[in-house]
Design a protein around this motif. Structure first.
Motif, short mmCIF file in Angstrom:
data_model
loop_
_atom_site.label_atom_id
_atom_site.label_comp_id
_atom_site.label_asym_id
_atom_site.label_seq_id
_atom_site.Cartn_x
_atom_site.Cartn_y
_atom_site.Cartn_z
N ARG A 162 0.84 -1.19 0.00
CA ARG A 162 0.00 0.00 0.00
C ARG A 162 0.89 1.26 0.00
N ILE A 163 1.90 1.26 0.86
CA ILE A 163 2.81 2.40 0.92
C ILE A 163 3.58 2.54 -0.41
N ARG A 165 2.58 1.64 -3.40
CA ARG A 165 1.68 2.23 -4.39
C ARG A 165 1.56 3.74 -4.17
N ALA A 166 1.52 4.14 -2.91
CA ALA A 166 1.40 5.56 -2.61
C ALA A 166 2.64 6.31 -3.08
N VAL A 168 4.60 5.49 -5.59
CA VAL A 168 4.51 5.58 -7.04
C VAL A 168 3.47 6.63 -7.44
N ALA A 169 2.35 6.64 -6.72
CA ALA A 169 1.28 7.60 -7.04
C ALA A 169 1.77 9.04 -6.82
N ALA A 177 -2.64 12.14 -5.82
CA ALA A 177 -2.36 11.29 -4.65
C ALA A 177 -2.96 11.92 -3.39
N MET A 180 -6.44 11.16 -2.89
CA MET A 180 -6.72 9.81 -2.39
C MET A 180 -6.54 9.74 -0.88
N VAL A 182 -3.65 10.56 0.56
CA VAL A 182 -2.24 10.30 0.86
C VAL A 182 -1.64 11.53 1.54
N ILE A 187 4.85 10.64 2.86
CA ILE A 187 5.38 9.76 1.81
C ILE A 187 6.77 10.24 1.37
N PHE B 92 -3.43 7.40 -12.39
CA PHE B 92 -1.99 7.20 -12.23
C PHE B 92 -1.48 6.39 -13.42
N MET B 95 0.16 2.53 -13.79
CA MET B 95 -0.49 1.64 -12.82
C MET B 95 -1.70 1.00 -13.50
N TYR B 106 -6.98 4.03 -0.45
CA TYR B 106 -5.77 4.21 0.36
C TYR B 106 -6.06 4.62 1.80
#
Ligand SMILES: Nc1ncnc2c1ncn2[C@@H]1O[C@H](COP(=O)(O)OP(=O)(O)OP(=O)(O)O)[C@@H](O)[C@H]1O
Ligand SMILES: [Mg+2]
Lengths: 288, 245
Positions: A162-163, A165-166, A168-169, A177, A180, A182, A187, B92, B95, B106
């Motif tokens: 999960r982290i 992906r965050a 990368v986002a 991000a 979402m 985040v 991060i 994104f 992805m 998230y």
């Protein structure tokens, strides 16, 4: 077969180089920071391993995760406490900041550890593996395998957690991000921490193979830079390819031109690449 | 009258020295679908950014479910249940569709099982996403990208879904399909604030509408009434700005 031996040496070195460069590449790709401190973080990891070995008798290979966690904490704190304050600023500002932080860290290390070269001597030596007429030193082989394992581990973390992906986002689209939920500064801190973790782990591995001194940090920074350009910024497979390419090139370069020229070759190559293929061998945008 | 979910009182906002919004009052009741319409540059996206805490300054009061949310960071807004599907989709790149949808979840804390269940809900609403679950989201068609962006919003389990420019660049038939999906989503209890330039679509879907003109709410009323209001229809038919004195 001399060439086989040189090739093996190059690959062994290159695996370690990937590990040196991957944290630098991650921080550059995600945070858009050229972390001048990266070389010194590697040296710090190497010293930690050196002292753990000489004072406490801890094998540097075993010490890798400890160095990694310690450097993660340091990296996280630096980003959360200092660098996050200038994240919106142009890249030159963050570059100057990490340059200044590096001066502090480097001089603190010279003060604390002196500029002498030191090396971990494993006794008895781990010995060699024979492949036909060529030899593979076990310490280098283990260091390379561990280095590649670490790089692969980072790749898996970015792809599957999960982290990850965050991270990368955030690299793709910081605002999206944030939408979402985040926490972007957090991060950033985790990413910088992971970069330092990779540097510290690489440093521990290096302490077994190279003599270390605070003065060598610039050389490692330079290598990380070349590898990022070789492999293309922002891709972990690219860093692996770039690291091994640099290792092999340096190895053959010092065979043909003498060891003094190995760094020169790297930078000449860098210039050539920047002119003809500025996106790197596997370069593409996005971190994967 | 049903419960107020979102209530803006005298909200001003903008970018640096530029003020875009001038004392906006707007409300969304729980369970409603409300639209915000207005011409290019009126400040619709800026208003959503004020609510989301995204890169703008804002003054005035933004209350959500009775709590004051003014000036809170984006992560808090999402955690409170306000989810913003941004203009231009902002998926994104690199992805997969599935990873994009998971990014939507998230901030959730209600466990993997609930997230998996909602993933199935999204695939149920947009079967085309289910067919393309492993595909790089940037290679989707425009309509599919909008489905993915809305699906990503649903994955956050919102109480209020704010969608900026639902129809932008999409064929009428697709817009209709997306509209039906929104009605379905709305029926599950999610309130919707729809920002649209396509006034007809917006007023057909919504029960209530606000017209934003140069940073101020010019007209507000039931969608049925706005549809026959000459000020709205004239603007929709191409007059430059709403002629409100
Ligand atoms: N990042 C920014 N910095 C400065 N000004 C901005 C910024 N983004 C938007 N603006 C200005 O704010 C005003 C309102 O823009 P906004 O995007 O909110 O309008 P909109 O109603 O969403 O328009 P559209 O229908 O075209 O999406 C415009 O005048 C625009 O130029
Ligand atoms: Mg807009």
């Amino acid at each position: 077969m001399l060439y086989l031996q040189v090739l093996i040496n190059g690959i062994l070195l290159g695996g370690l180089y990937s590990c040196i460069a991957v944290g630098f590449s991650l921080v550059w790709g995600v945070l858009n920071i050229i972390n001048i401190m990266h070389g010194s973080l590697i040296i710090l990891g190497a010293y930690a391993a050196y002292f753990a070995f000489t004072l406490l008798g801890i094998n540097p290979f075993v010490f890798v995760p400890i160095a990694g966690v310690a450097l993660f904490v340091l990296g996280y704190a630096l980003q959360a406490g200092v660098i996050n304050r200038v994240m919106g600023a142009p890249v030159l500002i963050t570059l100057t900041l990490t340059f200044g932080l590096n001066l502090i860290l480097e001089n603190a290390m010279i003060f604390a550890f002196k500029a002498d070269y030191r090396k971990v001597i494993i006794d008895p030596p781990l010995g060699l593996i024979e492949i036909g007429s060529a030899f593979v030193p076990r310490d280098r082989l283990y260091a390379m395998l561990l280095a590649l394992l670490l790089v692969g581990g980072l790749y898996a973390v970015l792809r599957t957690t999960r982290i990850g992906r965050a991270i990368v986002a955030v690299r793709m689209d910081r605002e999206a991000a944030a939408l979402m939920g985040v926490n972007v500064p957090r991060i950033y801190a985790i990413t910088f921490g992971l970069g330092a973790l990779m540097a510290g782990s690489a440093g521990s591995l290096m302490s077994v193979i190279f003599p270390i001194s605070p003065l060598t940090s610039v050389a490692f920074l330079g290598k990380a830079f070349v590898i990022c350009v070789l492999g293309g910024l922002g891709s972990i497979p690219g860093v692996m390819v770039g690291g091994i390419a640099l290792g092999v090139l340096e190895s053959f370069g010092s065979l043909w031109l003498g060891p003094d020229y190995s760094t020169t070759i790297a930078f000449v190559l860098l210039l050539a690449l920047l002119m003809f293929r500025p996106t790197g061998i596997m370069g593409k945008r996005g971190f994967e | 009258m049903s419960e107020r979910l979102l209530e803006l009182t005298g909200v001003s906002g903008g970018y640096g020295d530029i003020q875009v919004l001038w004392g906006v009052d707007l409300a969304v009741n729980a369970g409603d679908m409300v639209c915000l319409i207005g011409s290019n540059g009126a400040g619709k996206s800026t208003l959503l950014r004020c609510i989301s805490g995204l890169g703008v300054w804002s003054k005035g009061r933004i209350a959500f479910a009775g709590r004051d949310m003014s000036g809170r960071p984006a992560a808090d807004i999402v955690a409170a249940g306000i989810v913003h599907v941004p203009e231009g989709r902002r998926l994104f790149r690199g992805m997969s569709v599935r990873d994009n949808l998971l990014m939507g979840a998230y901030a959730r804390r209600d466990g993997a099982a609930a997230i998996r269940r909602d993933l199935e809900v999204v695939y149920g609403i947009f079967p085309r996403l289910a067919e393309r679950t492993g595909q790089d989201a940037s290679t989707l068609s425009g309509g599919e990208q909008q489905m993915c962006a809305i699906g990503r919003g649903i994955m956050a389990a919102p109480r209020l879904l704010m969608i900026d420019e639902l129809s932008l660049g999409l064929a009428p038939r697709l817009v209709e399909e997306l509209g039906e999906a929104l009605i379905k989503i709305n029926r599950t209890g999610v309130s919707i604030l729809l920002v649209e330039q396509d006034v007809i679509t917006a007023l057909e879907l919504a029960s209530y509408g606000f017209v934003l003109d140069r940073g101020r709410i010019a007209i507000a009323g039931a969608a049925r009434e706005l549809m026959v209001n000459p000020l709205v229809t004239d603007a929709y038919l191409g007059a430059t700005a709403l002629a409100v004195s």
